[in-house]
Design an enzyme around this catalytic site. Sequence first.
Site, short mmCIF file in Angstrom:
data_model
loop_
_atom_site.label_atom_id
_atom_site.label_comp_id
_atom_site.label_asym_id
_atom_site.label_seq_id
_atom_site.Cartn_x
_atom_site.Cartn_y
_atom_site.Cartn_z
N ARG A 49 -2.17 7.12 1.09
CA ARG A 49 -2.18 5.79 0.48
C ARG A 49 -3.03 5.83 -0.77
O ARG A 49 -4.21 6.18 -0.71
CB ARG A 49 -2.82 4.78 1.43
CG ARG A 49 -1.92 4.32 2.52
CD ARG A 49 -2.28 2.94 2.97
NE ARG A 49 -3.58 2.83 3.61
CZ ARG A 49 -4.03 1.70 4.15
NH1 ARG A 49 -3.29 0.62 4.11
NH2 ARG A 49 -5.20 1.65 4.71
N THR A 55 -3.59 1.05 -5.28
CA THR A 55 -2.34 0.27 -5.19
C THR A 55 -1.86 0.13 -3.75
O THR A 55 -0.98 -0.68 -3.47
CB THR A 55 -1.22 0.97 -5.99
OG1 THR A 55 -1.00 2.26 -5.37
CG2 THR A 55 -1.61 1.19 -7.44
N1 URA Z 1 -4.55 2.78 8.71
C1 URA Z 1 -5.54 2.87 9.62
O1 URA Z 1 -5.93 3.95 10.03
N2 URA Z 1 -6.11 1.73 10.07
C2 URA Z 1 -5.72 0.51 9.67
O2 URA Z 1 -6.26 -0.50 10.14
C3 URA Z 1 -4.67 0.44 8.72
C4 URA Z 1 -4.11 1.59 8.25
#
Ligand code: URA
Length: 209
Positions: free
Chosen positions: A104, A108
């Site tokens: 991720r 963004t």
């Molecule tokens: N990824 C995680 O590990 N925990 C979350 O709460 C959201 C995405």
Amino acid sequence: MSNVHLIDHPLVQHKLTLMRKKTASTNSFRRLLNELSMLMAYEVTRDMALQDVEIETPLEIMQAKMIDGKKLVFVSILRAGTGILDGMLSVVPGARVGHIGLYRDPKTLTAVEYYFKMPQNMQDRDVVVVDPMLATGNSAIAAVERLKELRPKSIKFLCLLTCPEGIAALQKAHPDVPIYTAAIDRQLNDHGYILPGLGDAGDRIFGTK
Ligand code: URA
């Protein structure tokens, strides 16, 4: 919510509560996730096709039911999906395994792919994508999009925890993909974490924080 399967078996709920506690050690978090994965594998494979095979019992020959585990692919979204794989494979040892590396972007929150490795002949296979957390839905959407290029027979998404935002996003992008989850929590926070949630699943599985 259509196409969402809430796995509300008491054993699943009990183990999930133990995992949520911030005092759970890395060791017990991992062990509980492993046990939960076996129980969830049971639910996600409930409608798997059975074949008749001829076998011999000590008394006579019979036609008996078997699944073709080799047709099933568990696709782990790295890295937290790995925590679910072992438990699933102990229930369906013949299943194949694929990996998708997505991270991720912290600014963004969009998914960026860095690894993609699948078994051959995906068009003959049923896929279960696994990731403990369906939060913003960005990784799940990107993973399913990428898998659809290989035209598998079916795709399901299995997570431990999700929230209304994650479900809405995945269902909007891929309404044909059923979601299996042990809980639907209240909401996402501004950093894309699920509330009340269980924190960062990857960090808790691997003890990286
Ligand atoms: N990824 C995680 O590990 N925990 C979350 O709460 C959201 C995405």
